[in-house]
Design a protein around this motif. Structure first.
Motif, PDB file in Angstrom:
ATOM      1  N   ALA A 216       0.830  -1.205   0.000  1.00  0.00           N
ATOM      2  CA  ALA A 216       0.000   0.000   0.000  1.00  0.00           C
ATOM      3  C   ALA A 216       0.864   1.255   0.000  1.00  0.00           C
ATOM      4  CB  ALA A 216      -0.934  -0.004   1.209  1.00  0.00           C
ATOM      5  N   VAL A 217       1.964   1.232   0.745  1.00  0.00           N
ATOM      6  CA  VAL A 217       2.877   2.379   0.760  1.00  0.00           C
ATOM      7  C   VAL A 217       3.442   2.614  -0.637  1.00  0.00           C
ATOM      8  CG1 VAL A 217       5.102   3.228   1.613  1.00  0.00           C
ATOM      9  CG2 VAL A 217       3.441   2.226   3.200  1.00  0.00           C
ATOM     10  N   HIS A 218       3.851   1.540  -1.316  1.00  0.00           N
ATOM     11  CA  HIS A 218       4.383   1.671  -2.673  1.00  0.00           C
ATOM     12  C   HIS A 218       3.319   2.247  -3.620  1.00  0.00           C
ATOM     13  CE1 HIS A 218       7.679  -1.565  -1.921  1.00  0.00           C
ATOM     14  NE2 HIS A 218       8.049  -0.369  -1.503  1.00  0.00           N
ATOM     15  N   ALA A 219       2.084   1.766  -3.511  1.00  0.00           N
ATOM     16  CA  ALA A 219       1.001   2.289  -4.354  1.00  0.00           C
ATOM     17  C   ALA A 219       0.755   3.763  -4.060  1.00  0.00           C
ATOM     18  CB  ALA A 219      -0.277   1.482  -4.120  1.00  0.00           C
ATOM     19  N   ARG A 220       0.827   4.124  -2.779  1.00  0.00           N
ATOM     20  CA  ARG A 220       0.623   5.517  -2.381  1.00  0.00           C
ATOM     21  C   ARG A 220       1.727   6.409  -2.931  1.00  0.00           C
ATOM     22  NH1 ARG A 220      -0.134   4.045   2.610  1.00  0.00           N
ATOM     23  NH2 ARG A 220      -2.260   3.319   2.337  1.00  0.00           N
ATOM     24  N   LEU A 221       2.967   5.917  -2.914  1.00  0.00           N
ATOM     25  CA  LEU A 221       4.088   6.698  -3.438  1.00  0.00           C
ATOM     26  C   LEU A 221       3.933   6.955  -4.929  1.00  0.00           C
ATOM     27  CD1 LEU A 221       7.069   5.068  -1.492  1.00  0.00           C
ATOM     28  CD2 LEU A 221       6.201   7.400  -1.230  1.00  0.00           C
ATOM     29  N   GLU A 222       3.399   5.987  -5.661  1.00  0.00           N
ATOM     30  CA  GLU A 222       3.160   6.198  -7.088  1.00  0.00           C
ATOM     31  C   GLU A 222       2.145   7.312  -7.316  1.00  0.00           C
ATOM     32  OE1 GLU A 222       4.593   4.873  -9.880  1.00  0.00           O
ATOM     33  OE2 GLU A 222       6.047   4.166  -8.402  1.00  0.00           O
ATOM     34  N   LEU A 223       1.092   7.327  -6.502  1.00  0.00           N
ATOM     35  CA  LEU A 223       0.094   8.377  -6.622  1.00  0.00           C
ATOM     36  C   LEU A 223       0.662   9.732  -6.210  1.00  0.00           C
ATOM     37  CD1 LEU A 223      -2.992   6.451  -5.207  1.00  0.00           C
ATOM     38  CD2 LEU A 223      -2.722   7.273  -7.543  1.00  0.00           C
ATOM     39  N   LEU A 224       1.524   9.727  -5.204  1.00  0.00           N
ATOM     40  CA  LEU A 224       2.088  10.978  -4.723  1.00  0.00           C
ATOM     41  C   LEU A 224       3.006  11.632  -5.749  1.00  0.00           C
ATOM     42  CD1 LEU A 224       2.823  10.144  -0.969  1.00  0.00           C
ATOM     43  CD2 LEU A 224       1.171  11.795  -1.860  1.00  0.00           C
ATOM     44  N   LYS A 225       3.624  10.838  -6.615  1.00  0.00           N
ATOM     45  CA  LYS A 225       4.455  11.431  -7.671  1.00  0.00           C
ATOM     46  C   LYS A 225       3.630  12.382  -8.524  1.00  0.00           C
ATOM     47  CE  LYS A 225       7.593   7.464  -8.149  1.00  0.00           C
ATOM     48  NZ  LYS A 225       8.035   6.370  -9.062  1.00  0.00           N
ATOM     49  N   MET A 226       2.451  11.932  -8.923  1.00  0.00           N
ATOM     50  CA  MET A 226       1.561  12.780  -9.702  1.00  0.00           C
ATOM     51  C   MET A 226       0.999  13.912  -8.842  1.00  0.00           C
ATOM     52  SD  MET A 226      -1.976  13.409 -10.018  1.00  0.00           S
ATOM     53  CE  MET A 226      -2.739  11.921  -9.380  1.00  0.00           C
ATOM     54  N   PHE A 227       0.628  13.576  -7.630  1.00  0.00           N
ATOM     55  CA  PHE A 227      -0.017  14.540  -6.741  1.00  0.00           C
ATOM     56  C   PHE A 227       0.912  15.708  -6.437  1.00  0.00           C
ATOM     57  CE2 PHE A 227      -2.267  15.678  -2.717  1.00  0.00           C
ATOM     58  CZ  PHE A 227      -3.554  15.737  -3.233  1.00  0.00           C
ATOM     59  N   TYR A 228       2.176  15.413  -6.157  1.00  0.00           N
ATOM     60  CA  TYR A 228       3.111  16.463  -5.758  1.00  0.00           C
ATOM     61  C   TYR A 228       3.743  17.197  -6.942  1.00  0.00           C
ATOM     62  CZ  TYR A 228       2.997  15.121  -0.814  1.00  0.00           C
ATOM     63  OH  TYR A 228       2.611  14.886   0.473  1.00  0.00           O
TER      64      TYR A 228
END
Length: 428
Positions: A216-228
């Motif tokens: 889940a952390v890895h999936a969240r980091l992928e989303l955060l790349k776009m988000f940030y």
């Protein structure tokens, strides 16, 4: 969450606490979609979660009354808190207003980053910390100047987003023309992915959030790349700055502290509900009539930015009238307790939902429809309203408010009350 929860004895505003409590409950109505479903379902009902029947009505009501409005209300209150806390620091011994504010923003960013990585990629705390750095030097401007600045920023953001929507439409037309160059077609396909991701995106999130905690952390980091890299700098931070300026002005003008007349609050509520909400509903109907066509949805949701602040303020005005009337005392007390602990309640909401939806917890990610997610919302609301008052009867601050305050002051703050008060006590 706005930081007014750090107020010491005798400096609380029941009205502000109640509005903040209302906002912390309301924002979950939108966040729950991206917490429990593949993230793009937040914007596009056909992506996941259902777009017919009860699911369609859930999207429609949230789109008109909730989407962006609760976030705006939170942000107005954050701007108000920047003024309130700076004024209080200026009249007290200890840290200066600037020291207090910038330490608060630093630790808020730390909390936000941890929150985003481990529990909820849609975290708002980092956005608030960055925007808070910008607004502080302008806190002593006149309310008129603050409103003018805030409105100018929001209008510039609207113009930028409308221009981008027009550019997307132009790009699609050019790429769809006979004999369009391959590079142009590729550019459109890449751009389309931002407003209509392919099914593989949802599948990747289902696998990531349906796995263990590390997955889940890895999936969240992928989303955060776009988000940030995209959403925060281009939209979230400018919007927050504009709304914080307006929030500072509203606080100076006494809006949140019941210094307006009942007629003024009623007029603002009427404008939000009788003018802005119907316009937003009409835009939502056009989105639905298009079959949620990605370009139509994108452009019309941009236009909804024009009504968003006024519907948010209508919610606040209606609640402030209830607070003034005293007709719903027990409910206001519950909301005010939730508002005093808004920072803790915001973070606890993410911890609870991460455990409910994650594969390492109850594994409900992607299992519930948009309408079914409302049952989770109701359960979390019950938790917030039930635990906040008893906690504050025994403790001075919510647990995360206490940690934040201790870090800002760089010394452990007293948490236990000297003598426990009655359940729901709101003053120290």
């Amino acid at each position: 969450m706005s930081g007014i929860g750090n107020a010491p004895a005798g400096e609380r505003h029941l009205s502000i606490d109640a509005v903040r409590g209302f906002a912390v409950l309301g924002i979950l109505l939108m966040n729950i979609v991206a917490m429990g479903l593949p993230s793009f379902a937040y914007l596009q009902p056909t992506f996941a979660g259902g777009s017919e029947g009860a699911d369609l009505w859930t999207w429609a009501v949230n789109n008109v009354l909730v989407d962006g409005k609760m976030r705006a209300l939170f942000t107005f209150l954050f701007g108000a808190s920047a003024v309130l806390i700076a004024d209080r620091a200026a009249s007290a011994r200890g840290l200066s207003p600037a020291q207090t504010h910038y330490r608060r923003m630093f630790w808020l960013a730390v909390f936000g980053l941890l929150h985003a990585v481990f529990f909820w990629f849609g975290d708002i705390l980092v956005t608030y910390a960055v925007a808070g750095l910008v607004i502080f030097p302008f806190r002593k401007l006149s309310p008129r100047a603050q409103v003018t600045l805030g409105a100018a920023i929001l209008l510039a953001l609207l113009a930028k987003n409308l221009w981008q929507a027009e550019q997307l439409a132009t790009l699609r037309a050019a790429a769809s023309a006979p004999g369009a160059p391959a590079a142009l077609v590729a550019a459109w396909q890449e751009a389309r992915g931002a407003i209509a991701p392919p099914p593989q995106v949802a599948a990747a999130e289902l696998a990531g959030f349906g796995g263990g905690f590390v997955d889940a952390v890895h999936a969240r980091l992928e989303l955060l790349k776009m988000f940030y890299t995209y959403f925060l700098p281009q939209d979230a931070i400018p919007e927050a700055i504009g709304q914080m300026f307006i929030g500072m002005a509203l606080f100076r003008l006494g809006f949140f502290t019941l210094r307006w007349t009942s007629r003024a609050y009623a007029a603002l509520a009427a404008f939000g509900y009788l003018v802005c909400a119907p316009v937003t509903a009409w835009l939502a109907w056009l989105i639905w009539r298009s079959g949620f066509e990605p370009l139509v949805l994108h452009e019309l949701e941009v236009w909804q930015q024009t009504t968003r602040p006024f519907i948010a303020l209508a919610h606040a005005a209606a609640l402030l009238l209830l607070v003034r009337s005293g007709a719903t005392g027990p409910l206001v007390d519950r909301l005010a307790a939730a508002g005093r602990m808004a920072f803790s309640n915001y973070l606890m909401t993410s911890i609870i939902t991460a455990a409910l939806f994650g594969g390492w917890g109850f594994g409900l990610f992607g299992e519930l429809s948009r309408a079914q997610l409302l049952f989770v919302v109701a359960g979390v609301w019950a938790f917030i309203l039930l635990w906040s008052r008893p906690w504050l009867a025994r403790f001075r601050y919510g647990p995360f408010e206490w940690a934040w305050r201790s870090l800002v002051q760089w010394r452990r703050q007293a948490l236990l009350r000297a003598e426990p008060g009655p359940a729901g006590a709101l003053a120290e």
